[in-house]
Design a protein around this motif. Structure first.
Motif, PDB file in Angstrom:
ATOM      1  N   HIS A  90       0.406  -1.154  -0.167  1.00 36.99           N
ATOM      2  CA  HIS A  90      -0.208   0.091  -0.279  1.00 36.99           C
ATOM      3  C   HIS A  90       0.680   1.317   0.104  1.00 36.99           C
ATOM      4  CE1 HIS A  90      -4.068  -1.592   1.203  1.00 36.99           C
ATOM      5  NE2 HIS A  90      -4.237  -2.769   0.123  1.00 36.99           N
ATOM      6  N   GLN A  91       2.178   1.392   0.888  1.00 41.86           N
ATOM      7  CA  GLN A  91       2.926   2.376   0.692  1.00 41.86           C
ATOM      8  C   GLN A  91       3.583   2.870  -0.548  1.00 41.86           C
ATOM      9  OE1 GLN A  91       2.480   4.809   3.035  1.00 41.86           O
ATOM     10  NE2 GLN A  91       1.421   3.512   4.403  1.00 41.86           N
ATOM     11  N   PHE A 147       0.769   4.411  -2.512  1.00 40.67           N
ATOM     12  CA  PHE A 147       0.728   5.537  -2.564  1.00 40.67           C
ATOM     13  C   PHE A 147       1.250   6.950  -3.068  1.00 40.67           C
ATOM     14  CE2 PHE A 147      -1.732   4.081   2.083  1.00 40.67           C
ATOM     15  CZ  PHE A 147      -2.324   4.018   1.454  1.00 40.67           C
ATOM     16  N   GLY A 155      -4.170   8.555   1.284  1.00 46.23           N
ATOM     17  CA  GLY A 155      -2.858   8.749   2.022  1.00 46.23           C
ATOM     18  C   GLY A 155      -2.179   8.351   0.336  1.00 46.23           C
ATOM     19  N   PHE A 156      -2.526   9.309  -0.393  1.00 47.83           N
ATOM     20  CA  PHE A 156      -1.952   9.053  -2.014  1.00 47.83           C
ATOM     21  C   PHE A 156      -1.285  10.776  -1.871  1.00 47.83           C
ATOM     22  CE2 PHE A 156      -4.636   5.796  -2.539  1.00 47.83           C
ATOM     23  CZ  PHE A 156      -4.091   4.605  -3.720  1.00 47.83           C
ATOM     24  N   LYS A 157      -0.374  10.572  -2.485  1.00 50.68           N
ATOM     25  CA  LYS A 157       0.509  11.709  -2.622  1.00 50.68           C
ATOM     26  C   LYS A 157       0.764  12.454  -3.816  1.00 50.68           C
ATOM     27  CE  LYS A 157       1.718  10.136   1.571  1.00 50.68           C
ATOM     28  NZ  LYS A 157       1.637  10.907   2.685  1.00 50.68           N
TER      29      LYS A 157
END
Length: 263
Positions: free
Chosen positions: A209-210, A213, A232-234
């Motif tokens: 997931h990280q 994101f 949490g998407f950047k």
């Protein structure tokens, strides 16, 4: 000859029956379209209820179709000659794709927003302002946003729903996407609904997931952008419209550095 999207891997999460045109546009530009539907559209087992609802259409002043799927998931509209001949009922479409689906089904379109493709755009139309005593039937999928009905009711309208399809999470093999994330080889993600975005997280391994994101995410509305940011998407870009061409153009801008991302 070199193409703009040569070897760029783009995740396409549209429902399978709606994804092929976008995938072809991306591939024509040299991109690698990763077909990974995170949403499927299915009929509801309520044929009698739908037919009963259709029989009551003559009692409404407005029929408001929320999506192209609301038109295409059933043949009852085009099979019923009485519907085509209605003179007292006006038909509104949430956007241009829905309007095109209605016309293909043989139904007239009396109202479609010139700009925008959501409930807010329909509500901004002049014809939707003085609604006192107007009966409206909203044709949509199971569940969904309530804003359209709520505001129409606040303007004096009587609003009912006819739900003709449901959104489900498909059984898709996520191994290819998980591997691409593990190798940092997923270049762009495209998402066209909040439900598709939420399903994407469920369908992929949590350990990736990280990395998900951090990948550029292209969405089709500011509402989805806000949801993605909260998740949490950047790096999130919003297209000018939900059309496949608009998504393609935003992918191009993303790849060529035409978008400014936050540091």
């Amino acid at each position: 000859m070199s193409k703009l999207l040569n070897d760029v891997r783009i995740l396409v999460t549209r429902p399978a029956h709606q994804a092929e045109n976008l995938c072809q546009l991306l591939e024509d530009q040299g991109g690698i379209a990763i077909r990974f539907p995170t949403l499927a559209i299915a009929t509801l087992e309520n044929k009698q209820e739908i037919q009963a609802g259709l029989a009551q259409w003559v009692s409404y002043q407005w029929l408001i179709f929320i999506s192209a799927n609301a038109v295409t998931m059933h043949s009852y509209y085009s099979d019923d000659d009485k519907i085509k001949k209605l003179n007292s009922v006006k038909i509104a479409a949430i956007g241009k794709a829905t309007a095109e689906a209605l016309l293909l089904a043989g139904l007239p379109v009396d109202l479609v927003p010139e700009h925008g493709y959501n409930s807010e755009a329909v509500l901004a139309m002049a014809a939707m302002q003085k609604m006192q005593g107007q009966r409206c039937l909203i044709v949509r999928g199971l569940g969904g946003r309530e804003e359209l009905a709520t505001i129409l009711r606040s303007r004096g309208a009587i609003v009912d729903y006819l739900e003709v399809y449901q959104r489900i999470m498909p059984s898709s093999d996520s191994s290819q996407v998980n591997i691409l994330l593990a190798q940092n080889k997923l270049d762009v993600i495209t998402v066209t609904s909040a439900a598709a975005l939420q399903n994407l997280l469920i369908m992929l391994d949590v350990q990736y997931h990280q990395r998900l994101f951090l990948a550029p995410l292209i969405v089709v509305s500011d509402r989805i952008r806000r949801i993605a940011a909260d998740i949490g998407f950047k790096r999130i870009a919003v297209t000018n419209s939900p059309s496949d061409v608009a998504i393609l153009e935003t992918v191009k801008m993303c790849v060529t550095g035409g978008l400014a991302w936050p540091n």
